[in-house]
Design an enzyme around this catalytic site. Structure first.
Site, PDB file in Angstrom:
ATOM      1  N   ASP A   1       0.872  -1.161   0.161  1.00 52.38           N
ATOM      2  CA  ASP A   1       0.169   0.113  -0.061  1.00 52.38           C
ATOM      3  C   ASP A   1       0.977   1.215   0.001  1.00 52.38           C
ATOM      4  O   ASP A   1       1.403   1.499   0.996  1.00 52.38           O
ATOM      5  CB  ASP A   1      -0.883  -0.051   1.138  1.00 52.38           C
ATOM      6  N   HIS A   2       1.144   1.756  -1.057  1.00 53.55           N
ATOM      7  CA  HIS A   2       2.283   2.690  -1.250  1.00 53.55           C
ATOM      8  C   HIS A   2       1.962   4.046  -0.352  1.00 53.55           C
ATOM      9  O   HIS A   2       3.082   4.874  -0.079  1.00 53.55           O
ATOM     10  CB  HIS A   2       2.397   3.205  -2.711  1.00 53.55           C
ATOM     11  N   HIS A  56      -5.916   2.748   1.337  1.00 41.42           N
ATOM     12  CA  HIS A  56      -5.039   3.910   2.063  1.00 41.42           C
ATOM     13  C   HIS A  56      -5.704   4.733   3.113  1.00 41.42           C
ATOM     14  O   HIS A  56      -4.918   4.885   4.050  1.00 41.42           O
ATOM     15  CB  HIS A  56      -4.810   4.738   0.736  1.00 41.42           C
TER      16      HIS A  56
END
Lengths: 378, 520
Positions: free
Chosen positions: B204-205, B267
């Site tokens: 999950d960047h 996110h």
């Protein structure tokens, strides 16, 4: 980009006339001036400092070179820099001025750090320290960058009262081992309050990494670390100098402390140190490469012999603008592990130390062992 | 399978290269795709130039396209110039990096589709010393994840062996992790048929962003905040992710995903968890992920009978952004003209635990909003006595609360809003903001989120990756809402003009309780 390139002359005269409050006042005026000029340049001006850097130099004429170094350094590590140039043999005088170094960040903001330059001619150590101490930023770390050979200099004692970290460079006199003894003593004396860092140690990063990785199974297994039966350290040296350099000793100190080698006093001589590992005795031998173009005292190669006849040679090689450290295991099939050892500038090395605002325990242990060697060498 | 003991090399202790990990090869599946070009290869090259990759590190690109090693290298070099202009590129370092980059074509969907990959990885083990350690990076359509796991298993590349921090091989999976609870569980089960949870890195960047990592530092390294971080002092929390961009040519993907799956399920809920979690007992990956999972388990399910009081969905219509007229969502390429996909979501969430009982977490995320900004705002309760009420004048709003804002992007930093006296003989108060900006305090370039996360995976550190129980809990919260939206009785999708702050119903979500979204 520098907003105020021209130094603002602030004060000249005897210490008794120095008013530190006026330096602060000048700094405020400088920022006001910068703010007034803000519309003339792109973006906002932000004053930034996360620590105070006190630079001490006895090197006459080093200011120009330092200007470039500080510019590079402060672009990455915004701080209040207090530059002190100590010239013992000049008539007594104290001059100071303030400047701002600004760098455009992300095309938006000019991040500016302030610099106070103090020329302390013929001053007493306490005099200089009394000017520097009130100028350090409250409640932020103070780093003393000691650009001088002698770590036992009286000014050092005076300045370290407010210091958290001392950065020095044992390569200034690469074959004068006294600096390692002085540094080791300081580690012992100041164990709990001051962290020590040597740029010459930082230059060994590539060496340490290459050697460590060479024993990660490729080309050598980690088990071979206990089978070492001899080491040869080749150092760039002049024809008339010894081969035992501060950098070579730091590297040996590191290996000895990590691998639990115990030095053997009676087997230590001018160009070799005797060690015992378990029940086996062996030597670390220092050889001089008089033809080397590298800086004097620089480690050029490390050759390691093992109990089964295998040999590992780790060599520093220049490749264009960069250096490679390559490990060759010659006895069996030819395998090699390569790692770039970037040729770091002084600003990058100091910058790396500024990133590490903590004790470097591995360095201290290596230094303490290297300090012991210097007392043994006959 | 038993795991052999990892022998410790005492020379590695204290080295900066302790952060370089064990030798390995990274196999990028879907290497011809956008993610590889824009993010992955630039991240790997950046790590290489900082000496943060392990010795003997290799990259193997894999996709359907036929290409030679050289063509792939050239394509990647062009991508770095195009998409990573902030990187310091030099030919010498690129040549050295590129010499360890390889490419093979493959068909992930068919048995035996890995083709020459096993032989190549074996060759790289001898040539570069990768020791047979492999990381499989799934940079493909999520529909191929299960097939990829099958290919890894059938080719014998899934055999487990010990590694520092996590066993080898490792698999990195990009979101979305499923499209609902059922598909997420099915995907997890399939991945776990070949990989243990400790080998799975769900990326999950957002978690790789410096400011997101700083949330824990701010909370748990500064003693002043934690005593205030609870229902006694905090009125509510607002988490905003606003984008000015539309779907940018990804209409077909967005039609399937929508904002809830694309942003909220992963996110935004990660940000909620980081903000709300208890202090972990250590910085160990599992300890941190345990605390985040507890937050998710304590999250109150949305009351579906009164869904409009908890969830708002919207879709952008045409409007103006930065002086440019932009089309509505239904006019975008590959989007149905009758689409009911949400491009904006706002939620009111409650965490039913001791710390957060009764404190609403307002979360909003949307496309084509007035400004691009992501932040977490902690709104504290107002001072109990309006001692300076007259100094603020008649405006009740002026008697505002203290707000601590964690700016995630674009101006990463932290700011604290507080009242102060204006200079002068009369006591007049003003609200000011005390700001800390990463960009000015530290002159160094922040690593990209992918640099951080890829590096962590190579190191075997899973702290910043989503664990299976977090993913499951997040779907348990979100799936019923998605299902309810299919119900004809459900309140309809609200429209909002591009360049606004979302539908009016979003304002009512807070307004009904006397609160407002922050003016950003």
């Amino acid at each position: 980009m520098t907003v105020s390139q021209e130094p603002r002359e602030f004060l000249s005269g005897k210490l008794a006339q120095v008013d530190v409050g006026r330096i602060e006042k000048e700094l405020r005026a400088l920022w006001q001036q910068a703010k007034n000029r803000e519309e003339g340049i792109a973006g906002d001006i932000v004053r930034a400092a996360s620590f105070t850097l006190v630079l001490f130099s006895t090197d006459e004429g080093s200011e120009d070179k330092l200007a470039v170094t500080l510019d590079e350094l402060m672009a990455v590590h915004p701080c209040r820099a207090i530059l002190t140039f100590f010239r013992q043999d000049k008539p007594h005088a104290l001059d100071a001025w303030v400047t701002a170094r600004c760098h455009l960040m992300g095309g938006k903001k000019h991040v500016c750090s302030e610099q106070i330059t103090i020329y302390a001619d013929g001053a007493l150590p306490g005099e200089l320290a009394s000017v520097v101490s009130p100028l350090v930023l409250s409640d932020l770390p103070v780093v003393l960058w000691w650009r001088s050979r002698n770590l036992d200099h009286p000014v050092m004692q005076a300045l370290t009262r407010c210091t958290r970290k001392i950065i020095f460079d044992s390569s200034y006199e690469p074959f004068s081992l006294t600096v390692l003894t002085q540094a080791a003593d300081r580690v012992i004396q100041e164990a709990d309050c001051i962290w020590l860092a040597d740029l010459n140690w930082r230059r060994l990063d590539g060496w340490r990494r290459s050697l460590a990785e060479a024993f990660d199974g490729f080309p050598m297994d980690t088990g071979y670390l206990t089978r070492i039966r001899g080491v040869k350290v080749m150092v760039a040296a002049g024809a008339d100098s010894t081969a035992m350099s501060t950098q070579g000793l730091l590297l040996t100190g590191w290996m000895a402390s990590r691998l639990e080698w115990h030095h053997e006093r009676d087997k230590t001589k001018r160009d070799a140190i005797g060690f015992r590992s378990g029940k086996t005795s062996f030597e670390v031998e220092y050889l001089a490469d008089v033809a080397s173009p590298a800086s004097s005292g620089t480690v050029e190669s490390v050759e390691i012999m093992f109990d089964d006849g295998r040999e590992l040679k780790v060599v520093l090689e220049r490749h264009g603008e960069s250096f490679l450290i390559t490990a060759h295991e010659a006895n069996t099939e030819s395998k090699e592990s390569t790692r770039v050892d970037q040729h770091f500038s002084e600003s990058i090395l100091v910058g790396q130390e500024l990133e590490l605002m903590s004790r470097d325990r591995i360095f201290e242990q290596s230094l303490l062992v290297a300090g012991e060697f210097t007392r043994l060498v006959k | 399978m038993s795991q052999s003991q990892v022998v410790v090399n005492p020379l590695q202790e204290g080295l900066r290269s302790e952060r370089a990990g064990e030798p390995c090869a990274m196999v990028i599946l879907g290497a011809h795709g956008d993610l590889t070009k824009r993010k992955l290869l630039p991240a790997l090259y950046a790590l290489f130039t900082q000496d943060l990759l392990p010795p003997g590190f290799c990259v193997v690109g894999l996709s359907r396209t036929q290409m030679t090693d050289e063509q792939f290298r050239t394509s990647m070099e062009e991508s770095i110039h195009k998409y990573a202009s902030d990187l310091k590129f030099d030919n010498e370092s690129w040549e050295r990096f590129a010499s360890c980059v390889y490419y093979r074509s493959a068909n992930f969907g068919s048995p035996g589709g890995f083709g020459e990959l096993p032989a190549l990885l074996s060759e790289l083990e001898t040539k570069h010393g990768t020791r047979g350690n492999n990381v499989f990076y799934c940079s493909t359509s999520p529909s191929l994840y299960m097939s990829i796991v099958d290919r890894i298993s059938e080719s014998g590349l899934g055999t487990r062996k010990a590694g520092t921090n996590a066993p080898w091989p490792r698999i990195i999976v990009e979101k979305p992790f499923g499209t609902n609870l059922e598909t997420a569980l099915e995907l997890d089960e399939h991945i776990h048929s070949a990989f243990a949870e400790s080998q799975v890195f769900r990326i999950d960047h957002y978690l790789g962003k410096e400011t997101v990592q700083n949330i824990m530092v701010l909370r748990f390294a500064n003693a002043i905040f934690e005593p205030l971080w609870n229902r006694n002092h905090i009125d509510h929390i607002q988490i905003t992710n606003a984008e000015t961009l539309g779907v940018e040519g990804r209409g077909s993907y967005y039609e399937e995903a929508g904002n809830m799956r694309d942003m909220i399920q992963n996110h935004m809920l990660q940000l909620v968890a980081l903000t709300a979690m208890e202090p972990p007992i250590s910085m160990d990956a599992e300890a941190t992920r345990d605390e985040k999972a507890k937050v998710m388990r304590a999250m109150r399910p949305v009351d579906l009978n009164n869904i409009d009081k908890y969830v708002v969905r919207g879709q952008y219509t045409k409007g103006w952004i930065n002086g440019q007229e932009v089309p509505g969502y239904r006019e975008e390429k590959d989007v149905s003209p009758t689409s009911t996909t949400e491009t904006f979501t706002a939620l009111k969430l409650y965490i039913d635990n001791w710390r957060w009982a009764g404190v609403p977490f307002y979360v909003r995320s949307g496309k084509r909003l007035a400004k691009s900004v992501t932040e977490i705002a902690i709104e504290f309760k107002k001072a109990p006595l309006k001692l300076f009420a007259q100094s603020f004048g008649e405006d009740e709003d002026a008697f505002g609360p203290n707000v601590l804002v964690l700016n995630i992007q674009p101006d990463e930093g932290i700011s604290l809003k507080f009242a102060t006296k204006q200079p002068g003989p009369v006591t007049r108060l003003r609200w000011l903001s005390m700001d800390f900006k990463y960009g000015t305090a530290f002159g160094v370039r922040s690593p990209s989120a992918y640099e951080r996360l890829v590096h962590d995976c190579i190191m075997g550190d899973s702290t910043l990756f989503a664990r299976t129980d977090f993913v499951e809990s997040s779907w348990k919260l979100i799936s019923p809402i998605l299902d309810k939206w299919q119900d004809p009785d459900c309140p309809p999708l609200d429209e909002y003009p591009s360049g606004s702050w979302g539908p009016e119903s979003s304002d009512r979500l807070l307004g009904a309780e006397g609160r407002k979204w922050r003016l950003l």
